[in-house]
Motif scaffolding. Structure first.
Motif, mmCIF file in Angstrom:
data_model
loop_
_atom_site.group_PDB
_atom_site.id
_atom_site.type_symbol
_atom_site.label_atom_id
_atom_site.label_comp_id
_atom_site.label_asym_id
_atom_site.label_seq_id
_atom_site.Cartn_x
_atom_site.Cartn_y
_atom_site.Cartn_z
ATOM 1 N N ARG A 442 7.697 -4.211 6.320
ATOM 2 C CA ARG A 442 8.598 -3.062 6.885
ATOM 3 C C ARG A 442 7.617 -2.175 7.785
ATOM 4 O O ARG A 442 6.447 -1.892 7.636
ATOM 5 C CB ARG A 442 8.720 -2.257 5.440
ATOM 6 N N LYS A 443 8.261 -1.445 8.695
ATOM 7 C CA LYS A 443 7.863 -0.249 9.569
ATOM 8 C C LYS A 443 7.573 0.926 8.715
ATOM 9 O O LYS A 443 8.600 1.319 8.163
ATOM 10 C CB LYS A 443 8.572 -0.307 10.643
ATOM 11 N N ILE A 444 6.777 1.978 9.088
ATOM 12 C CA ILE A 444 6.510 2.935 8.766
ATOM 13 C C ILE A 444 7.542 4.136 9.336
ATOM 14 O O ILE A 444 7.876 3.893 10.465
ATOM 15 C CB ILE A 444 5.051 3.697 8.977
ATOM 16 N N CYS A 445 8.165 4.821 8.435
ATOM 17 C CA CYS A 445 9.093 5.812 9.088
ATOM 18 C C CYS A 445 8.356 6.824 10.109
ATOM 19 O O CYS A 445 7.655 7.521 9.542
ATOM 20 C CB CYS A 445 9.794 6.818 8.012
ATOM 21 N N PHE A 493 -5.952 4.540 8.762
ATOM 22 C CA PHE A 493 -4.541 3.724 8.802
ATOM 23 C C PHE A 493 -3.476 4.834 8.407
ATOM 24 O O PHE A 493 -3.806 5.968 8.320
ATOM 25 C CB PHE A 493 -4.767 2.701 7.453
ATOM 26 N N TYR A 494 -2.063 4.344 8.232
ATOM 27 C CA TYR A 494 -1.282 5.345 8.205
ATOM 28 C C TYR A 494 -0.107 4.605 7.049
ATOM 29 O O TYR A 494 -0.173 3.752 6.633
ATOM 30 C CB TYR A 494 -0.227 5.098 9.540
ATOM 31 N N LYS A 495 0.629 5.804 6.524
ATOM 32 C CA LYS A 495 1.716 5.415 5.464
ATOM 33 C C LYS A 495 2.844 6.657 5.724
ATOM 34 O O LYS A 495 2.640 7.624 6.537
ATOM 35 C CB LYS A 495 1.347 5.383 4.106
ATOM 36 N N GLY A 496 3.931 6.345 5.370
ATOM 37 C CA GLY A 496 4.855 7.325 5.271
ATOM 38 C C GLY A 496 5.035 8.250 4.015
ATOM 39 O O GLY A 496 4.985 7.697 2.918
ATOM 40 N N THR A 562 2.026 -0.559 6.983
ATOM 41 C CA THR A 562 1.086 -0.219 5.750
ATOM 42 C C THR A 562 0.241 -1.337 5.370
ATOM 43 O O THR A 562 0.674 -2.560 5.345
ATOM 44 C CB THR A 562 1.550 0.572 4.974
ATOM 45 N N ILE A 563 -0.890 -0.982 4.677
ATOM 46 C CA ILE A 563 -1.878 -2.009 4.001
ATOM 47 C C ILE A 563 -1.091 -2.675 3.078
ATOM 48 O O ILE A 563 -1.210 -3.588 2.750
ATOM 49 C CB ILE A 563 -2.882 -1.125 3.426
ATOM 50 N N ASP A 564 -0.264 -1.806 2.090
ATOM 51 C CA ASP A 564 0.579 -2.372 1.046
ATOM 52 C C ASP A 564 1.567 -3.415 1.639
ATOM 53 O O ASP A 564 1.607 -4.402 0.744
ATOM 54 C CB ASP A 564 1.468 -1.180 0.311
ATOM 55 N N GLU A 565 2.060 -3.308 2.688
ATOM 56 C CA GLU A 565 3.042 -4.251 2.982
ATOM 57 C C GLU A 565 2.151 -5.683 3.621
ATOM 58 O O GLU A 565 2.658 -6.629 3.419
ATOM 59 C CB GLU A 565 3.827 -3.587 4.612
#
Length: 572
Positions: A442-445, A493-496, A562-565
């Motif tokens: 999934r892509k970050i919003c 790193f990044y997340k929404g 994201t790392i979670d993905e």
């Protein structure tokens, strides 16, 4: 806007010359695309900058509606049908004026209609079509509200009243709303699952199943019967699985629903796959291929014969990758035939055939027949058995380009899978061009993205699951990070955060993560010698292979996912 007006805006602002515009216009006409959409698709134009030029041309202001909270009463000032057809959103009003946003600011008759309807003077702003589409979704209420169910419906004390309410709801209306909301939420699948006392409805959005609502058990028979009627299935058959399909066409969309019904302990379960027949086929960059992988792929699809295999688990986007490649190869100079199960999208000038095991029409039989149809390129939906694997390989050896899919987790394993299916190593060595292993993350919003550093604990957990030293080396080599950054905790790193645009999930859309293995001369020699897996891996790395985890971490570092993905999709 007319093509002439678009041309005038672009030429006046020196974005394109008149000759360049005419050249792109011809290309767009050949592909059956509008000139503006074609220029945006080819990345010659970007939507926001273009519509800022439109605003400037009409001496109007540009507005980005993404972060604009619009009052529902204000939104309703323009009827939904008018908003959808004419791409107009009312986003603000007072006692005298109403502010309207549109990509088409020369719709004078419509503005006059809104003025008469509301009694307010319109103030026109320019925005993008994407902004309009996002806000049109606000016309649609939450599914539970629209069907008259309260948010506390699952509680036992409400059960009795809920049953009565459920019995009053029109089954046709209920099914229509379930389908309509799935389309607007861009779901890929709808699950209708019977339990002992209730029915659970779930939508798969961006690869993840989400509970949408719970219905009373009394609605189950009506829902099943309605979907069977739509799909032309036997209404009185409850003991055997059934498969069917139906379509919904209107001005907004063309959606095909693939239906599967199976008997379960609590009744028949329904799963519907949604296929958007108007969906634009993406290009390879949009699928998520990085530059080195892209060059390998482009080099190999130009070869006149050989085999290109796409591998990965169910739902990893393999068919989309194959359709994208076919779209590139689809020129008047070649004859392309496909055998699929099922045909997901129709492509002009390609001969698409669907297997039918009930009458003995299998992948292998279809493939044998295709070889008598003078094909240049053959696409086999999936290599499922020994016979199909062997015929496909012989077709690749005798001068055809063969594209197909397999279910393996990485590129190297695919070679041994083919051998297990009875294809000798010497044939694999000489016919294989390329293997693509892939997954979908999934892509970050983009509307709520934020950066952060990994904690020490997360870094240690990642070290247990991934070869982080190799990942860091690859990112340095590919210039994604600097030489001085030697730990994951050194990186941003990044997340929404979660917002209205992404329904507070932090994600919007999906992109592929890939491992692209090219069959070089040295690699081919190792296959011929029946080398062990370890030797093949070492040679692939020498040839520049970037594995799926490395590709995913580069996308995470660049703010795509994201790392979670990465953990969810690649850790296995």
């Amino acid at each position: 806007m007319t093509e002439e007006k678009i041309k005038k805006i672009l030429v006046e602002n020196e974005v394109l010359t008149s000759e360049e515009f005419d050249k792109y216009k011809q290309e767009a006409q050949k592909k059956g695309r509008g000139i503006k959409d074609y220029l945006i698709e080819k990345k010659i134009l970007s939507s926001h900058p273009f519509y800022k030029l439109v605003a400037q041309h009409f001496n109007l202001s540009f507005i980005d509606l993404r972060e604009k909270n619009i009052n529902k009463k204000t939104l309703a000032s323009v009827p939904e049908k008018t908003a959808s057809v004419h791409k107009i959103i009312a986003f603000e009003k007072n006692a005298k004026n109403i502010k309207l946003a549109t990509p088409n600011p020369d719709q004078l008759e419509i503005f006059e209609f809104i003025k008469k309807k509301t009694g307010l003077e319109p103030e026109i702003y320019v925005t993008t079509p994407e902004n309009i589409e996002e806000k049109i979704k606000k016309y649609h209420k939450k599914l539970k509200t629209e069907l008259g169910f309260s948010s506390k419906e699952e509680k036992e004390k409400k059960e009795k009243g809920l049953k009565e309410k459920g019995e009053q709801i029109s089954t046709i209306n209920l099914v229509n709303k379930l389908l309509e909301h799935a389309i607007f939420q861009e779901a890929s699948d709808i699950h209708i699952e019977p339990e002992e006392k209730k029915i659970i409805v779930r939508y798969r959005i961006d690869g993840i199943l989400h509970d949408v609502m719970t219905l009373p058990k009394s609605t189950h028979n009506g829902i099943v019967a309605r979907i069977k009627i739509l799909s032309n299935l036997k209404i009185d058959e409850h003991r055997l699985p059934q498969d069917g399909r139906f379509k919904i066409y209107n001005k907004k969309y063309k959606i095909s629903f693939r239906v599967s019904i199976i008997p379960t302990f609590n009744g028949e379960k329904i799963v519907m796959r949604l296929l958007n027949e108007d969906a634009r086929i993406l290009n390879l960059e949009e699928l998520g291929f990085q530059q080195k992988a892209l060059k390998k792929l482009e080099r190999n699809i130009k070869k006149p014969h050989g085999e290109i295999l796409v591998t990965g688990p169910t739902g990893s986007g393999k068919t989309t990758t194959l359709y994208t490649i076919l779209n590139i190869l689809n020129t008047p100079g070649v004859n392309i035939s496909t055998i699929e199960d099922p045909i997901e999208y129709h492509i002009e000038r390609i001969n698409q055939s669907q297997v039918n095991p009930k009458i003995g029409y299998t992948f292998a039989k279809g493939l044998r027949a295709f070889l008598r149809q003078d094909p240049d390129i053959i696409m086999v939906g999936e290599v499922r058995d020994e016979e199909t694997a062997q015929i496909a390989t012989h077709a690749a050896m005798t001068g055809h380009l063969v594209l197909s899919t397999l279910h393996t987790n990485d590129t190297i394993s695919t070679i041994y899978r083919l051998n297990n299916m009875g294809v000798p190593f010497y044939l694999i060595s000489s016919t294989l061009n390329l293997i693509i292993a892939q997954g979908l993350v999934r892509k970050i919003c983009p509307n709520c993205i934020k950066s952060y550093n990994l904690s020490k604990k997360t870094e240690k957990d990642l070290e247990k699951q991934f070869n982080t030293k190799e990942i860091i080396k690859t990112m340095q080599k590919e210039n994604v990070i600097s030489k001085g950054q030697k730990k994951l905790s050194d990186l941003l790193f990044y997340k929404g955060k979660g917002c209205k645009q992404c329904d507070h999930t932090g994600y919007k859309g999906r992109v592929g993560v890939y491992e692209v293995l090219e069959n070089t001369e040295d690699f081919s020699n190792l296959i011929l010698k029946q080398a062990r897996k370890k030797e093949l891996k070492e040679q692939a790395r020498k040839d520049g292979l970037i594995n799926m985890a490395e590709d995913a971490f580069m996308k995470a570092r660049n703010g795509v996912t994201t790392i979670d993905e990465i953990i969810r999709v690649t850790s296995s």
